[in-house]
Write a protein that holds these residues in place. Structure first.
Motif: not given
Length: 281
Positions: A10-15, A199-200
């Motif tokens: 599981v990726h992080g934010f924005w990815h 972006p979000d």
């Protein structure tokens, strides 16, 4: 012998799930079933604000437009991940590898349904203590050298997102983005990845909290992969996560693996990271 449980990334934010594309082939070659998924509000579930694609570029809107993912909560993200784990594991437990802001999502799932998580692996990820929002760690003195907070646009409480401006042409801002996430990554690869970012990141994921119990998250085997060159979540903050977890659940201490990497070892050393996760039971 390592366990044959499937690996879910599981990726992080924005990815998006795409950021694991250099890791998964190494894992599969080692004989493990592996799949990467999108987190709520990202990848195929992402919804881009108007300012991000409209022309001409409106810098004022960057800080004021309410995010189309403002309604995504930690509950929503956990529900999606739970469904993905059940689909991939067929009801059997899987090893979940979470990066960055996927950490609190994994924590929530492991607390609610610990029987689904054979091993919780946090890669330079938020691993918040019981009842503490992930966002609180950005305000700690240990986070003072972090480079992400100065890049955030607008008020997350107002726009409903942790927003970064990937549309700006400001060379200073773009250089800081590179240093925050990809400091040891080949520049061409980092530029390609930056072009895929959205972006979000839903603020609700970072402000939600999960009370942890001994029979829930505290019972799940866990490993923390710390990155010594991380400028997004500083090594000092990463050490805090481990210390808090071990103080709360001393009978189930955290295993720690150290990589001499930036925030994105899936790009800078995918083979090494793959070796780490495939070696875990």
């Amino acid at each position: 012998m390592p366990s044959a449980t499937p690996l879910l990334f599981v990726h992080g934010f924005w990815h998006g799930s795409w950021c694991w594309s250099e890791v998964v082939p190494h894992v599969v070659a080692a004989g493990r079933l592996a799949v990467a998924v999108d987190m709520a509000g990202h990848g195929l579930y992402a919804r881009r604000p108007r300012w991000f694609t409209e022309q001409p570029y409106d810098p004022e809107a960057v800080g004021t437009e309410v995010s189309p993912v403002a309604n995504v909560t930690l509950d929503d993200a956990a529900a999606l991940l739970t469904s993905q784990i059940k689909q991939i594991g067929g009801g059997e437990p899987v090893t979940v590898v979470a990066h960055s802001a996927a950490g609190p999502v994994l924590t929530r799932v492991a607390q609610q349904q610990p029987e689904l998580v054979a091993h919780a692996v946090y890669v330079a990820a938020y691993m918040p203590a019981s009842g503490v929002p992930a966002a609180a760690y950005s305000e700690m003195p240990e986070a003072a050298d972090g480079l992400v907070v100065p890049l955030v646009q607008g008020d997350p409480a107002r726009i409903g997102a942790i927003r970064l401006d990937f549309a700006t042409g400001d060379p200073v801002y773009r250089r800081q983005l590179y240093e925050a996430f990809y400091g040891d990554v080949d520049r061409a690869l980092a530029d390609a990845a930056t072009g895929l970012l959205t972006p979000d990141g839903p603020a609700g994921v970072m402000v939600g909290t999960t009370p942890l119990t001994r029979d829930g998250w505290g019972s799940v085997r866990r490993t923390y992969v710390t990155c010594t060159k991380d400028r997004a979540i500083t090594p000092a903050v990463q050490a805090t996560f481990v210390a808090e977890a071990d103080a709360a659940f001393p009978d189930n201490p955290t295993s720690v693996v150290t990589l001499d990497a930036s925030h994105s070892p899936f790009f800078s050393m995918p083979d090494v990271l793959a070796g780490v996760v495939t070696s875990l039971g």
